[in-house]
Design an enzyme around this catalytic site. Structure first.
Site, PDB file in Angstrom:
ATOM      1  N   LYS A   1      79.519  74.397  11.403  1.00 29.59           N
ATOM      2  CA  LYS A   1      79.389  75.399  11.948  1.00 29.59           C
ATOM      3  C   LYS A   1      80.871  76.315  11.326  1.00 29.59           C
ATOM      4  CE  LYS A   1      82.504  75.054  14.966  1.00 29.59           C
ATOM      5  NZ  LYS A   1      83.704  76.308  16.400  1.00 29.59           N
TER       6      LYS A   1
ATOM      7  N   ARG B   1      86.020  78.723  25.513  1.00 30.98           N
ATOM      8  CA  ARG B   1      86.398  77.195  24.983  1.00 30.98           C
ATOM      9  C   ARG B   1      86.188  76.707  27.311  1.00 30.98           C
ATOM     10  NH1 ARG B   1      88.041  76.227  20.274  1.00 30.98           N
ATOM     11  NH2 ARG B   1      89.270  74.178  20.215  1.00 30.98           N
TER      12      ARG B   1
ATOM     13  N   ARG C   1      84.191  62.198   4.848  1.00 27.68           N
ATOM     14  CA  ARG C   1      85.515  62.633   3.941  1.00 27.68           C
ATOM     15  C   ARG C   1      86.534  61.958   4.006  1.00 27.68           C
ATOM     16  NH1 ARG C   1      85.583  67.868   8.710  1.00 27.68           N
ATOM     17  NH2 ARG C   1      87.034  66.913  10.348  1.00 27.68           N
TER      18      ARG C   1
ATOM     19  N   ARG D   1      89.329  62.288   5.921  1.00 28.87           N
ATOM     20  CA  ARG D   1      90.798  62.527   6.057  1.00 28.87           C
ATOM     21  C   ARG D   1      91.522  62.393   7.343  1.00 28.87           C
ATOM     22  NH1 ARG D   1      89.765  68.716   8.706  1.00 28.87           N
ATOM     23  NH2 ARG D   1      90.974  67.424  10.109  1.00 28.87           N
TER      24      ARG D   1
ATOM     25  N   ARG E   1      88.040  63.157  19.899  1.00 34.62           N
ATOM     26  CA  ARG E   1      87.944  64.730  19.548  1.00 34.62           C
ATOM     27  C   ARG E   1      86.212  65.419  20.111  1.00 34.62           C
ATOM     28  NH1 ARG E   1      90.989  64.335  15.015  1.00 34.62           N
ATOM     29  NH2 ARG E   1      88.903  64.450  13.378  1.00 34.62           N
TER      30      ARG E   1
END
Ligand code: AMP
Length: 189
Positions: free
Chosen positions: A15, A91, A128, A130, A141
């Protein structure tokens, strides 16, 4: 009012990258409520002090606060001239209702749901590597995103401005799909 485009997508959906490309082509102003709140936290403003604990806990900042921030920002001359790509707002359906009120008759021009399956975004985030991207944190999440976003999809669907875009493929392929939809929508404004 120039175009008001809302972009929805899971973390890891691409996004952010696509939003930048959209703005580069169409000249929309990018408004990310998450970025605005992080800037306020960084600057130590009253808003930042209030928002920090809420954000750290992964909860949503109160509707009243966030609606006031967006209402003020959307009224500024750059957005009035160029249009806006809203990222991270609305949201909640209360925020969506408030946005409709702020914008008046036309409402948002378009809400794009950039769809990438949960399994794919999970793989991307794990890849990735992290520190906060443990399998549990990612799952949490994504679960929150689902709970937050499902009612919004219904809200935009109801207003007739929801378009779902397949977010799988190369960056260029996805951008081409997004641009097609924006071109269609903007010419029919
Ligand atoms: P984001 O970068 O969009 O994931 O936002 C980071 C955090 O900022 C979220 O977890 C929320 O705590 C807060 N936040 C951002 N946008 C909103 C919003 N529209 N309503 C409530 N809280 C928000």
């Amino acid at each position: 009012m120039p175009p008001v485009v809302v972009i929805l997508g899971r973390q890891g959906s691409g996004k952010g990258t696509q939003a930048e490309r959209i703005n580069a082509r169409y000249g929309f102003i990018h408004v990310s409520t998450g970025d605005m709140l992080r800037a306020a936290v960084q600057a130590g403003t009253q808003l930042g002090l209030k928002a920090k604990a809420v954000m750290d806990a992964g909860n949503l900042v109160g509707d009243d606060i966030i609606i006031a921030i967006v209402a003020e920002r959307v009224g500024e001359p750059d957005i009035q001239a160029h249009g806006v790509l809203l990222d991270g707002f609305p949201r909640t359906t209360a925020q969506a209702d408030a946005l409709a009120n702020i914008l008046g008759a036309g409402g948002p021009s378009l809400a794009i749901n950039l769809e990438v399956p949960i399994e794919t975004v999970t793989e991307r985030m794990l890849a990735r590597g992290r520190g906060d991207d443990t399998a549990e944190a990612i799952a949490r999440r994504l679960e929150l995103y689902e709970a937050e976003t499902a009612p919004l999809l219904a809200w935009f669907q109801n207003k007739g401005c929801l378009r779902t875009v397949d977010g799988l493929g190369t960056e260029d392929e996805v951008f081409a799909r997004l641009a097609d939809i924006i071109d269609e929508t903007i010419t029919t404004l």
